[in-house]
Design an enzyme around this catalytic site. Sequence first.
Site, PDB file in Angstrom:
ATOM      1  N   ASN A   1       0.942  -1.054   0.130  1.00 37.86           N
ATOM      2  CA  ASN A   1       0.091   0.147   0.022  1.00 37.86           C
ATOM      3  C   ASN A   1       0.783   1.228   0.120  1.00 37.86           C
ATOM      4  OD1 ASN A   1       0.623  -0.753   2.524  1.00 37.86           O
ATOM      5  ND2 ASN A   1      -1.083   0.349   3.522  1.00 37.86           N
TER       6      ASN A   1
ATOM      7  N   GLU B   1       0.365   5.527   0.663  1.00 35.41           N
ATOM      8  CA  GLU B   1      -0.512   6.185   1.336  1.00 35.41           C
ATOM      9  C   GLU B   1      -0.186   7.641   0.555  1.00 35.41           C
ATOM     10  OE1 GLU B   1      -0.820   5.475   5.290  1.00 35.41           O
ATOM     11  OE2 GLU B   1      -2.110   3.769   4.764  1.00 35.41           O
TER      12      GLU B   1
ATOM     13  N   CYS C   1      -3.904   0.687  -2.438  1.00 36.94           N
ATOM     14  CA  CYS C   1      -4.061  -0.470  -1.710  1.00 36.94           C
ATOM     15  C   CYS C   1      -2.841  -1.458  -2.396  1.00 36.94           C
ATOM     16  CB  CYS C   1      -5.396  -1.433  -1.706  1.00 36.94           C
ATOM     17  SG  CYS C   1      -6.485  -0.712  -0.642  1.00 36.94           S
TER      18      CYS C   1
ATOM     19  N   GLU D   1      -3.123  -4.794  -2.970  1.00 35.71           N
ATOM     20  CA  GLU D   1      -3.451  -5.740  -3.968  1.00 35.71           C
ATOM     21  C   GLU D   1      -3.627  -5.173  -5.293  1.00 35.71           C
ATOM     22  OE1 GLU D   1      -4.737  -4.822  -1.171  1.00 35.71           O
ATOM     23  OE2 GLU D   1      -6.313  -6.421  -0.445  1.00 35.71           O
TER      24      GLU D   1
ATOM     25  N   CYS E   1     -10.522  -3.421  -4.559  1.00 34.53           N
ATOM     26  CA  CYS E   1      -9.441  -4.310  -4.857  1.00 34.53           C
ATOM     27  C   CYS E   1     -10.127  -5.614  -5.310  1.00 34.53           C
ATOM     28  CB  CYS E   1      -8.473  -4.669  -3.599  1.00 34.53           C
ATOM     29  SG  CYS E   1      -7.464  -3.325  -3.291  1.00 34.53           S
TER      30      CYS E   1
END
Length: 133
Positions: free
Chosen positions: A42, A44, A53, A55, A89
């Site tokens: 991830n 941010e 994210c 994934e 996701c």
Amino acid sequence: MDYKKLADQAKKAKGMSYSPYSKFRVGAALLTQDGKVYRGANVENASYGLTMCAERTAAFAAKIAGENDFSAIAIASDSKDFIPPCGACRQVLLELCGKELDVIITNGNDEQKVFKVKDLIPFSFGDEQLNKS
Ligand code: THU
């Protein structure tokens, strides 16, 4: 590759996480049918909504590398609980990786649960809905 090894890759990928705001590190390892692994974590942003994210970073990396055939994705975090993929996701994995993708969810005790992505996002929206005249 067995799913235990794939989960280890997801754990390693957690180390790439940039998560100064939530301090919630997530790693993902996406396995192609021919045995390649694409890692994600991830990422941010101070503008929180721009966060991406783990994934999806893995799925996007694999897609732009030209991969189209996938078998599984493993997800790891620092939590003791099983951490499932968020709704966004699930939607992206369904489209880029296919409905038969195995999603391997892990917890802090290195236990696993395996789901098909199609079971994590039932009655989903996809390109079949767009191509009707
Ligand atoms: N996160 C993921 O990386 N994957 C998910 O499926 C759920 C949430 C990240 C986003 C954010 O950086 C942090 O976890 C807390 O929500």
